[in-house]
Design a protein around this motif. Structure first.
Motif, PDB file in Angstrom:
ATOM      1  N   LYS A   1       0.825  -1.200   0.000  1.00  0.00           N
ATOM      2  CA  LYS A   1       0.000   0.000   0.000  1.00  0.00           C
ATOM      3  C   LYS A   1       0.861   1.252   0.000  1.00  0.00           C
ATOM      4  O   LYS A   1       1.924   1.294   0.597  1.00  0.00           O
ATOM      5  CB  LYS A   1      -0.921   0.011   1.226  1.00  0.00           C
TER       6      LYS A   1
ATOM      7  N   THR B   1       2.241   4.641   1.071  1.00  0.00           N
ATOM      8  CA  THR B   1       2.318   5.329   2.363  1.00  0.00           C
ATOM      9  C   THR B   1       2.290   6.838   2.197  1.00  0.00           C
ATOM     10  O   THR B   1       2.308   7.565   3.176  1.00  0.00           O
ATOM     11  CB  THR B   1       3.613   4.927   3.096  1.00  0.00           C
TER      12      THR B   1
ATOM     13  N   ASP C   1       0.696  10.567   1.043  1.00  0.00           N
ATOM     14  CA  ASP C   1      -0.614  11.202   1.128  1.00  0.00           C
ATOM     15  C   ASP C   1      -0.788  12.161  -0.043  1.00  0.00           C
ATOM     16  O   ASP C   1       0.156  12.465  -0.771  1.00  0.00           O
ATOM     17  CB  ASP C   1      -0.736  11.951   2.457  1.00  0.00           C
TER      18      ASP C   1
ATOM     19  N   ALA D   1      -5.815  14.314   2.231  1.00  0.00           N
ATOM     20  CA  ALA D   1      -6.913  13.407   1.889  1.00  0.00           C
ATOM     21  C   ALA D   1      -7.086  12.314   2.937  1.00  0.00           C
ATOM     22  O   ALA D   1      -8.198  11.846   3.175  1.00  0.00           O
ATOM     23  CB  ALA D   1      -6.662  12.781   0.520  1.00  0.00           C
ATOM     24  N   LYS D   2      -5.989  11.900   3.589  1.00  0.00           N
ATOM     25  CA  LYS D   2      -6.039  10.753   4.495  1.00  0.00           C
ATOM     26  C   LYS D   2      -6.111  11.130   5.969  1.00  0.00           C
ATOM     27  O   LYS D   2      -6.149  10.250   6.823  1.00  0.00           O
ATOM     28  CB  LYS D   2      -4.815   9.863   4.266  1.00  0.00           C
ATOM     29  N   SER D   3      -6.076  12.405   6.274  1.00  0.00           N
ATOM     30  CA  SER D   3      -6.156  12.822   7.674  1.00  0.00           C
ATOM     31  C   SER D   3      -6.831  14.182   7.750  1.00  0.00           C
ATOM     32  O   SER D   3      -7.159  14.789   6.726  1.00  0.00           O
ATOM     33  CB  SER D   3      -4.757  12.884   8.302  1.00  0.00           C
TER      34      SER D   3
ATOM     35  N   ARG E   1      -9.866  20.206   1.665  1.00  0.00           N
ATOM     36  CA  ARG E   1     -10.025  18.751   1.834  1.00  0.00           C
ATOM     37  C   ARG E   1     -10.750  18.146   0.631  1.00  0.00           C
ATOM     38  O   ARG E   1     -10.403  17.056   0.162  1.00  0.00           O
ATOM     39  CB  ARG E   1     -10.824  18.479   3.111  1.00  0.00           C
TER      40      ARG E   1
ATOM     41  N   LEU F   1      -9.371  15.194  -1.866  1.00  0.00           N
ATOM     42  CA  LEU F   1     -10.085  13.954  -2.186  1.00  0.00           C
ATOM     43  C   LEU F   1     -10.263  13.796  -3.697  1.00  0.00           C
ATOM     44  O   LEU F   1     -10.125  12.695  -4.236  1.00  0.00           O
ATOM     45  CB  LEU F   1     -11.447  13.948  -1.484  1.00  0.00           C
TER      46      LEU F   1
ATOM     47  N   GLN G   1      -6.965  12.776  -5.119  1.00  0.00           N
ATOM     48  CA  GLN G   1      -6.683  11.370  -4.814  1.00  0.00           C
ATOM     49  C   GLN G   1      -7.397  10.450  -5.806  1.00  0.00           C
ATOM     50  O   GLN G   1      -6.857   9.407  -6.199  1.00  0.00           O
ATOM     51  CB  GLN G   1      -7.129  11.056  -3.390  1.00  0.00           C
TER      52      GLN G   1
END
Length: 318
Positions: A17, A19, A21, A37-39, A117, A121, A124
Motif C-alpha cells: 500500500k 504510504t 498522502d 486526503a487521508k487525515s 479537503r 479527495l 486522490q
C-alpha cells in the motif's frame, strides 16, 4: 490456504500500500489553505514566496507527493511553479470538476478548510495524465495572452474611431490605434523569435506552417498552447481542442451531435485557419465542398474542417 499463509498475504498487501498522502490547496489572493486526503491535518500559509517554502516543508513532513488545486484566476501560478520546481506532482482542476466531485460524494460543507479537503479527495481520485509544464512555454503563453488582449483592445479602439466622436476623442483613438498596431507587431515578432531560439519548437513551428491555412500566428498558438500535438491518438487532438462531436441520443430519440469544452483560445485561431483552408485549393477545400454538396449546414462544415485540420497538425508532428 492456512492461517499463516493468509497472514503472510495480508502483510504483503499492507507493505504494497502507498504510504504517501495527497494534499489539496484552496487558493486565495493572500492565503493558501492546505488539507490532506487521508487525515484531518490542515494549515494556512501565505500566498507568497516565503509561504511556498513553508508549504513544501509541510508537505514533505506529511509525505505528500501529489498536490491538487483549482484554477483561480492565475493566483495559483506562483505556488504551482514552486511545487513543480520541488518535484511534486501538481494536478490543476477546473472548478466545475471539483464541484461535480462534491455532488457525487454528497459533500455540502463550505469553508476554506473544507474546500481544501475536497480538492485533496478529488486529486486522490484523479487517474489522468499529470504532465509537467515547460517553463519556457509558460512564458510564451503569457506573451500570446498579451498579443490576444492587444488584438481585442485594437478592435475596440477601431470601433471607437469609426463613429462620430468629438475631434479630440477621435484623435486620441487614432493615436492609440497606431500604438497598438505597432505593439501587436512587436509582440508577434518576439514570440516567433523565442520559438526560433529553441530547436525543438522551431521544427514544430515549420512543420505546422506546411498545412493549408496555417500561418505564423496559428502555428505559434499551436506550438505554445497545444504542446501535446504529435503524441496524441486519432481523435484526441479534436477532443482536446473542443471540436469532437458528442452523441445526444436516448431511447428512440436521436439528437444532433454537438461540441463542447476544449481549449477555447487555440480553437479561435484554428477556426480562422479553417476559414482560409476551405477557400484555397487544398484537400480541406475538397472536403468542405463535398460536405456542402451533401447538404450539411455551413457551421457544421467549418467545424468538420477544424477537426480535420487539428488532426492533420497532430499527424504532421508525429
Amino acid at each position: 490456504m492456512g492461517v499463516r499463509a493468509r497472514r503472510h498475504k495480508v502483510e504483503i498487501m499492507k507493505q504494497g500500500k502507498c504510504t504517501t498522502d495527497v494534499a489539496g490547496v484552496d487558493i486565495g489572493k493572500k492565503w493558501l489553505d492546505v488539507a490532506l486526503a487521508k487525515s484531518t491535518d490542515h494549515c494556512r500559509i501565505a500566498n507568497n514566496p516565503a509561504g511556498f517554502t513553508e508549504l513544501t516543508g509541510w508537505l514533505r513532513a506529511h509525505k505528500v507527493k501529489r498536490v491538487g488545486m483549482e484554477a483561480s484566476g492565475d493566483y495559483e501560478r506562483g505556488v504551482r511553479t514552486a511545487l513543480e520546481a520541488e518535484d511534486f506532482e501538481v494536478v490543476l482542476h477546473q472548478p466545475m470538476e471539483v464541484k461535480a466531485f462534491a455532488i457525487y460524494r454528497r459533500i455540502r460543507m463550505k469553508s476554506d478548510k473544507a474546500d481544501a479537503r475536497l480538492i485533496a479527495l478529488a486529486t486522490q481520485a484523479y487517474d489522468g495524465i499529470i504532465a509537467r509544464r515547460d517553463p519556457y512555454l509558460v512564458d510564451l503563453a503569457d506573451l500570446l495572452t498579451y498579443y490576444e488582449q492587444t488584438s481585442d483592445l485594437l478592435a475596440m479602439t477601431k470601433n471607437m474611431a469609426e463613429h462620430e466622436r468629438p475631434a479630440v476623442v477621435k484623435a486620441m483613438a487614432l493615436a492609440r490605434e497606431q500604438c497598438l498596431v505597432q505593439q501587436k507587431r512587436d509582440v508577434l515578432k518576439l514570440i516567433i523569435a523565442k520559438i526560433r531560439a529553441r530547436p525543438d519548437l522551431n521544427v514544430r513551428f515549420d512543420l505546422l506552417k506546411t498545412l493549408s491555412g496555417v500561418g505564423d500566428v496559428v502555428a505559434a498558438v499551436l506550438v505554445v498552447r497545444m504542446p501535446e500535438l504529435g503524441s496524441l491518438e486519432h481523435g484526441q487532438a479534436a477532443s482536446l481542442l473542443g471540436v469532437a462531436p458528442f452523441d445526444r441520443d436516448s431511447g428512440n430519440f436521436h439528437g444532433r451531435r454537438f461540441i463542447i469544452d476544449g481549449r477555447s483560445r487555440p480553437r479561435t485561431f484554428v477556426y480562422m485557419a479553417a476559414l482560409v483552408a476551405k477557400r484555397i485549393k487544398s484537400d480541406f477545400k475538397t472536403f468542405a465542398d463535398r460536405l456542402l454538396g451533401t447538404g450539411k449546414p455551413p457551421k457544421v462544415v467549418i467545424v468538420a474542417v477544424m477537426r480535420k485540420l487539428i488532426e492533420a497538425a497532430n499527424l504532421v508532428l508525429k
